[in-house]
Design a protein around this motif. Structure first.
Motif, PDB file in Angstrom:
ATOM      1  N   ALA A  16       0.851  -1.199   0.000  1.00 10.69           N
ATOM      2  CA  ALA A  16       0.000   0.000   0.000  1.00 10.69           C
ATOM      3  C   ALA A  16       0.877   1.237   0.000  1.00 10.69           C
ATOM      4  N   GLU A  17       0.661   2.117  -0.966  1.00 11.73           N
ATOM      5  CA  GLU A  17       1.442   3.362  -1.088  1.00 11.73           C
ATOM      6  C   GLU A  17       0.454   4.524  -1.099  1.00 11.73           C
ATOM      7  N   GLN A  18       0.717   5.521  -0.252  1.00  5.72           N
ATOM      8  CA  GLN A  18      -0.259   6.614  -0.112  1.00  5.72           C
ATOM      9  C   GLN A  18      -0.322   7.532  -1.328  1.00  5.72           C
ATOM     10  N   GLU A  34       7.424  13.285  -7.364  1.00  6.35           N
ATOM     11  CA  GLU A  34       8.744  13.802  -6.988  1.00  6.35           C
ATOM     12  C   GLU A  34       9.020  13.402  -5.550  1.00  6.35           C
ATOM     13  N   LYS A  35      10.295  13.237  -5.223  1.00  8.85           N
ATOM     14  CA  LYS A  35      10.658  12.837  -3.859  1.00  8.85           C
ATOM     15  C   LYS A  35      11.900  13.609  -3.449  1.00  8.85           C
ATOM     16  N   LEU A  36      11.902  14.142  -2.241  1.00 11.88           N
ATOM     17  CA  LEU A  36      13.081  14.874  -1.777  1.00 11.88           C
ATOM     18  C   LEU A  36      14.219  13.898  -1.527  1.00 11.88           C
ATOM     19  N   CYS A  37      15.320  14.060  -2.268  1.00 16.20           N
ATOM     20  CA  CYS A  37      16.456  13.140  -2.166  1.00 16.20           C
ATOM     21  C   CYS A  37      17.603  13.748  -2.970  1.00 16.20           C
ATOM     22  N   GLY A  38      18.842  13.357  -2.667  1.00 22.13           N
ATOM     23  CA  GLY A  38      19.994  13.808  -3.448  1.00 22.13           C
ATOM     24  C   GLY A  38      20.045  13.175  -4.832  1.00 22.13           C
ATOM     25  N   GLU A  39      19.299  12.070  -5.018  1.00 22.59           N
ATOM     26  CA  GLU A  39      19.214  11.377  -6.316  1.00 22.59           C
ATOM     27  C   GLU A  39      20.577  10.895  -6.790  1.00 22.59           C
ATOM     28  N   PHE A  40      21.445  10.576  -5.820  1.00 24.61           N
ATOM     29  CA  PHE A  40      22.735   9.931  -6.080  1.00 24.61           C
ATOM     30  C   PHE A  40      22.551   8.466  -5.721  1.00 24.61           C
ATOM     31  N   ILE A  41      22.626   7.596  -6.717  1.00 21.67           N
ATOM     32  CA  ILE A  41      22.406   6.169  -6.482  1.00 21.67           C
ATOM     33  C   ILE A  41      23.780   5.496  -6.432  1.00 21.67           C
ATOM     34  N   SER A  74      16.383  10.549 -11.283  1.00 17.33           N
ATOM     35  CA  SER A  74      15.347  11.111 -10.406  1.00 17.33           C
ATOM     36  C   SER A  74      14.628  10.004  -9.649  1.00 17.33           C
ATOM     37  N   ARG A  75      14.211  10.344  -8.434  1.00 17.41           N
ATOM     38  CA  ARG A  75      13.436   9.383  -7.635  1.00 17.41           C
ATOM     39  C   ARG A  75      12.071   9.146  -8.259  1.00 17.41           C
ATOM     40  N   ALA A  76      11.550  10.142  -8.970  1.00 20.53           N
ATOM     41  CA  ALA A  76      10.250   9.944  -9.625  1.00 20.53           C
ATOM     42  C   ALA A  76      10.348   8.730 -10.552  1.00 20.53           C
ATOM     43  N   GLY A 127      14.357  -0.063   5.597  1.00 18.15           N
ATOM     44  CA  GLY A 127      14.701   1.234   5.019  1.00 18.15           C
ATOM     45  C   GLY A 127      14.831   2.301   6.101  1.00 18.15           C
ATOM     46  N   ASP A 128      14.448   3.540   5.743  1.00 18.95           N
ATOM     47  CA  ASP A 128      14.559   4.651   6.696  1.00 18.95           C
ATOM     48  C   ASP A 128      13.717   4.424   7.944  1.00 18.95           C
ATOM     49  N   ALA A 129      12.656   3.641   7.841  1.00 20.34           N
ATOM     50  CA  ALA A 129      11.840   3.379   9.033  1.00 20.34           C
ATOM     51  C   ALA A 129      12.645   2.597  10.073  1.00 20.34           C
ATOM     52  N   GLY A 153      21.520   6.093   1.602  1.00 22.10           N
ATOM     53  CA  GLY A 153      20.211   5.775   2.181  1.00 22.10           C
ATOM     54  C   GLY A 153      19.437   4.788   1.321  1.00 22.10           C
ATOM     55  N   MET A 154      19.489   4.989  -0.005  1.00 19.05           N
ATOM     56  CA  MET A 154      18.768   4.053  -0.890  1.00 19.05           C
ATOM     57  C   MET A 154      19.417   2.679  -0.841  1.00 19.05           C
ATOM     58  N   LEU A 155      20.749   2.674  -0.701  1.00 21.43           N
ATOM     59  CA  LEU A 155      21.437   1.382  -0.579  1.00 21.43           C
ATOM     60  C   LEU A 155      20.962   0.658   0.682  1.00 21.43           C
TER      61      LEU A 155
HETATM   62  C1  LIG Z   1      18.138  15.572   2.254  1.00 28.44           C
HETATM   63  C2  LIG Z   1      18.260  14.117   1.874  1.00 28.44           C
HETATM   64  C3  LIG Z   1      19.080  13.751   0.828  1.00 28.44           C
HETATM   65  C4  LIG Z   1      19.243  12.406   0.508  1.00 28.44           C
HETATM   66  N1  LIG Z   1      20.061  12.052  -0.527  1.00 28.44           N
HETATM   67  C5  LIG Z   1      20.271  10.746  -0.807  1.00 28.44           C
HETATM   68  C6  LIG Z   1      21.107  10.343  -1.881  1.00 28.44           C
HETATM   69  O1  LIG Z   1      21.607  11.172  -2.640  1.00 28.44           O
HETATM   70  N2  LIG Z   1      21.326   9.017  -2.072  1.00 28.44           N
HETATM   71  C7  LIG Z   1      20.748   8.062  -1.270  1.00 28.44           C
HETATM   72  O2  LIG Z   1      21.001   6.864  -1.477  1.00 28.44           O
HETATM   73  N3  LIG Z   1      19.915   8.411  -0.277  1.00 28.44           N
HETATM   74  C8  LIG Z   1      19.655   9.719  -0.031  1.00 28.44           C
HETATM   75  N4  LIG Z   1      18.761  10.065   0.953  1.00 28.44           N
HETATM   76  C9  LIG Z   1      18.096   9.009   1.705  1.00 28.44           C
HETATM   77  C10 LIG Z   1      16.993   8.349   0.876  1.00 28.44           C
HETATM   78  O3  LIG Z   1      16.113   9.315   0.372  1.00 28.44           O
HETATM   79  C11 LIG Z   1      16.257   7.368   1.784  1.00 28.44           C
HETATM   80  O4  LIG Z   1      17.190   6.591   2.493  1.00 28.44           O
HETATM   81  C12 LIG Z   1      15.330   6.445   0.992  1.00 28.44           C
HETATM   82  O5  LIG Z   1      14.321   7.181   0.345  1.00 28.44           O
HETATM   83  C13 LIG Z   1      14.695   5.435   1.949  1.00 28.44           C
HETATM   84  O6  LIG Z   1      13.788   4.627   1.249  1.00 28.44           O
HETATM   85  P1  LIG Z   1      12.506   4.017   1.989  1.00 28.44           P
HETATM   86  O7  LIG Z   1      11.859   3.143   0.997  1.00 28.44           O
HETATM   87  O8  LIG Z   1      12.897   3.485   3.320  1.00 28.44           O
HETATM   88  O9  LIG Z   1      11.568   5.280   2.324  1.00 28.44           O
HETATM   89  P2  LIG Z   1      10.926   6.359   1.344  1.00 28.44           P
HETATM   90  O10 LIG Z   1      11.689   6.475   0.091  1.00 28.44           O
HETATM   91  O11 LIG Z   1      10.757   7.581   2.185  1.00 28.44           O
HETATM   92  O12 LIG Z   1       9.512   5.769   0.969  1.00 28.44           O
HETATM   93  C14 LIG Z   1       8.473   5.692   1.905  1.00 28.44           C
HETATM   94  C15 LIG Z   1       7.148   5.625   1.137  1.00 28.44           C
HETATM   95  O13 LIG Z   1       6.113   5.350   2.092  1.00 28.44           O
HETATM   96  C16 LIG Z   1       4.963   6.075   1.719  1.00 28.44           C
HETATM   97  N5  LIG Z   1       4.127   6.174   2.940  1.00 28.44           N
HETATM   98  C17 LIG Z   1       4.371   6.900   4.057  1.00 28.44           C
HETATM   99  N6  LIG Z   1       3.413   6.679   4.976  1.00 28.44           N
HETATM  100  C18 LIG Z   1       2.529   5.807   4.421  1.00 28.44           C
HETATM  101  C19 LIG Z   1       1.345   5.189   4.877  1.00 28.44           C
HETATM  102  N7  LIG Z   1       0.833   5.417   6.107  1.00 28.44           N
HETATM  103  N8  LIG Z   1       0.688   4.332   4.041  1.00 28.44           N
HETATM  104  C20 LIG Z   1       1.181   4.083   2.791  1.00 28.44           C
HETATM  105  N9  LIG Z   1       2.310   4.644   2.314  1.00 28.44           N
HETATM  106  C21 LIG Z   1       2.986   5.483   3.121  1.00 28.44           C
HETATM  107  C22 LIG Z   1       5.508   7.392   1.195  1.00 28.44           C
HETATM  108  O14 LIG Z   1       4.585   8.055   0.351  1.00 28.44           O
HETATM  109  C23 LIG Z   1       6.773   6.932   0.454  1.00 28.44           C
HETATM  110  O15 LIG Z   1       6.528   6.706  -0.919  1.00 28.44           O
HETATM  111  C24 LIG Z   1      18.552  11.417   1.258  1.00 28.44           C
HETATM  112  C25 LIG Z   1      17.674  11.793   2.275  1.00 28.44           C
HETATM  113  C26 LIG Z   1      17.512  13.141   2.576  1.00 28.44           C
HETATM  114  C27 LIG Z   1      16.564  13.537   3.687  1.00 28.44           C
END
Ligand SMILES: Cc1cc2nc3c(=O)[nH]c(=O)nc-3n(C[C@H](O)[C@H](O)[C@H](O)COP(=O)(O)OP(=O)(O)OC[C@H]3O[C@@H](n4cnc5c(N)ncnc54)[C@H](O)[C@@H]3O)c2cc1C
Length: 391
Positions: free
Chosen positions: A36-38, A44-51, A107-109, A293-295, A306-308
């Motif tokens: 489930a994705e909200q 678009e997603k806030l990120c450095g977009e460096f993979i 791009s993360r998009a 992941g980040d959670a 972070g993506m790694l």
């Molecule tokens: C400023 C900044 C720069 C960064 N630059 C980089 C970089 O250059 N390279 C890199 O590797 N990492 C970078 N990161 C880290 C990277 O963005 C994260 O580590 C990565 O996105 C984590 O992936 P994830 O799947 O855990 O979470 P996310 O990518 O945050 O995905 C979580 C998803 O959950 C969805 N969601 C949230 N709540 C709910 C809910 N209740 N129900 C359903 N869906 C929900 C959201 O919509 C989202 O799509 C950066 C982070 C920041 C803050």
């Protein structure tokens, strides 16, 4: 209106790289998976977009590499860290893989869209515009999720294992009574946009340090540059949270940033998010619920990893879940295996980053470190590798 839905082996909240890649791995192992994705993708997603180069190994394993390559992102040979005075030290992408390894600017998009589409094609029940709005509880154990779509239709989906892949909001873990229920005040705010006209080295990711934060810029696809920076909350407040002013008055105190962005202009709306903390969350917030992941842990963005971590933690979660189901272990067995694999993979790098973080936010310390490292590429390589190291 709430209806009872089908039963799943695993229910995942969040379709970022952690949630989507985990869903693909589990579906490929024959499990019934709900994702489930909200939001509606692409977004678009806030990120450095460096993979980081190691991510490409994960992309190959889960079968998305041809689709990723088709978007024609930018190959990145190095990351250059610039002190406030403009002195640089380079970290080679090849240090994180083999001699020819390259990082990717994309791009993360696009990246997240490809992963989610692939999950759907792998047989995952992917539901976009659907938020996990509650946890199903059975005697204190999480037994699935309540999902609400944008029309207000709610479905209860039972699952043997529930996954919090909601990123830094840890929105499922927060629902567990007594755990992370209070939001902390944000110490920093992050901003990002896509630019044209930046004079960043074409095959480099450039990182700029300044008082209270740092920023990064690299080319992505379609001739665009991604600029992403972190500022102290106090600076953001002082400048009315205006990203253009923050860029000019805070980021441009770094000489190299000011030169590289002199003729740049934003071509997409700015995104902004608060940053409440770095480091670890709760791996297993409750019986039946695991975080990836980040959670699970938010590693400092200057590592570009972070993506790694999202992809790696998804892989070990998949290993723990699939292996335990084969051995017919109960949830506690799955959780114990996940904790063991996670500690072996991430403890050391998270410790290293918590030390480096102190330098990252203080220009004098960051500048001294950059000067010291510029004297020895062996030392720089050792430190860079330590941000990826296991136990
Ligand atoms: C400023 C900044 C720069 C960064 N630059 C980089 C970089 O250059 N390279 C890199 O590797 N990492 C970078 N990161 C880290 C990277 O963005 C994260 O580590 C990565 O996105 C984590 O992936 P994830 O799947 O855990 O979470 P996310 O990518 O945050 O995905 C979580 C998803 O959950 C969805 N969601 C949230 N709540 C709910 C809910 N209740 N129900 C359903 N869906 C929900 C959201 O919509 C989202 O799509 C950066 C982070 C920041 C803050």
């Amino acid at each position: 209106m709430t209806t009872s839905g089908p039963k799943y082996d695993v229910a995942i909240a969040g379709g970022g790289p952690a949630g989507s890649s985990l869903a693909i791995r589990l579906a490929n192992a024959g499990l019934r998976v709900l994702l489930a994705e909200q939001k509606s993708f692409p977004r678009e997603k806030l990120c450095g977009e460096f993979i980081s180069p190691e991510c490409l190994v994960h992309f190959a394993e889960i079968g998305v590499m041809p689709a990723i390559a088709a978007v024609r992102g930018t190959d990145l040979r190095e990351t250059i860290f610039f002190s406030q005075r403009g002195k640089g030290v380079a970290v080679e992408s090849s240090w994180f893989g083999h001699a020819d390894s390259l990082a990717l600017g994309l791009s993360r998009a696009e990246m997240d869209r490809i992963l989610l589409e692939h999950a759907r094609a792998a047989g995952v029940d992917v539901r976009e515009e659907s938020s996990v709005s509650g946890l199903l509880l059975d005697g204190g154990e999480v037994s699935g999720v309540a999902v609400r779509d944008t029309n207000g239709i709610a479905v209860e989906a039972a699952a043997r294992v529930t996954i919090d892949a909601t990123g830094r909001t840890r929105s499922l873990a927060r629902r567990i009574k007594g755990r992370e229920t209070r939001k902390r005040a944000a110490t920093h705010v992050a901003f990002k946009t896509h630019l044209t006209g930046a004079s960043v080295l074409p095959s480099a990711c450039e990182i700029y340090v300044y008082r209270g934060g740092y920023g990064g810029c690299n080319r992505v696809q379609d001739g665009l540059y991604n600029l992403c920076f972190i500022a102290a909350s106090a600076d953001a407040k002082r400048l009315g949270s205006d990203p253009e002013r923050l860029m000019r008055e805070v980021v441009f105190t770094n000489k190299r940033a000011a030169a590289a962005m002199a003729d740049a202009s934003a071509v997409k709306p700015w995104l902004a998010v608060p940053i409440e903390r770095f480091g670890r969350g709760e791996l297993v917030p409750a019986r039946g619920l695991m975080a990836v992941g980040d959670a699970a842990a938010f590693i400092d963005p200057f590592t570009g990893s972070g993506m790694l971590m999202a992809l790696e933690s998804a892989k070990i979660a998949a290993d723990a879940i699939v292996g335990s189901i084969v051995k017919e272990l109960a949830f506690d067995g799955i959780a114990a295996e996940y904790r063991r694999l996670y500690a072996a993979r991430f403890n050391r790098r998270l410790r290293v980053c918590s030390v480096l973080r102190h330098a990252a936010f203080v220009p004098f310390l960051a500048g001294s470190l950059i000067t010291a490292l510029s004297l020895s590429s062996k030392m720089t390589e050792g430190l860079a590798r330590a941000t990826r190291a296991g136990a």
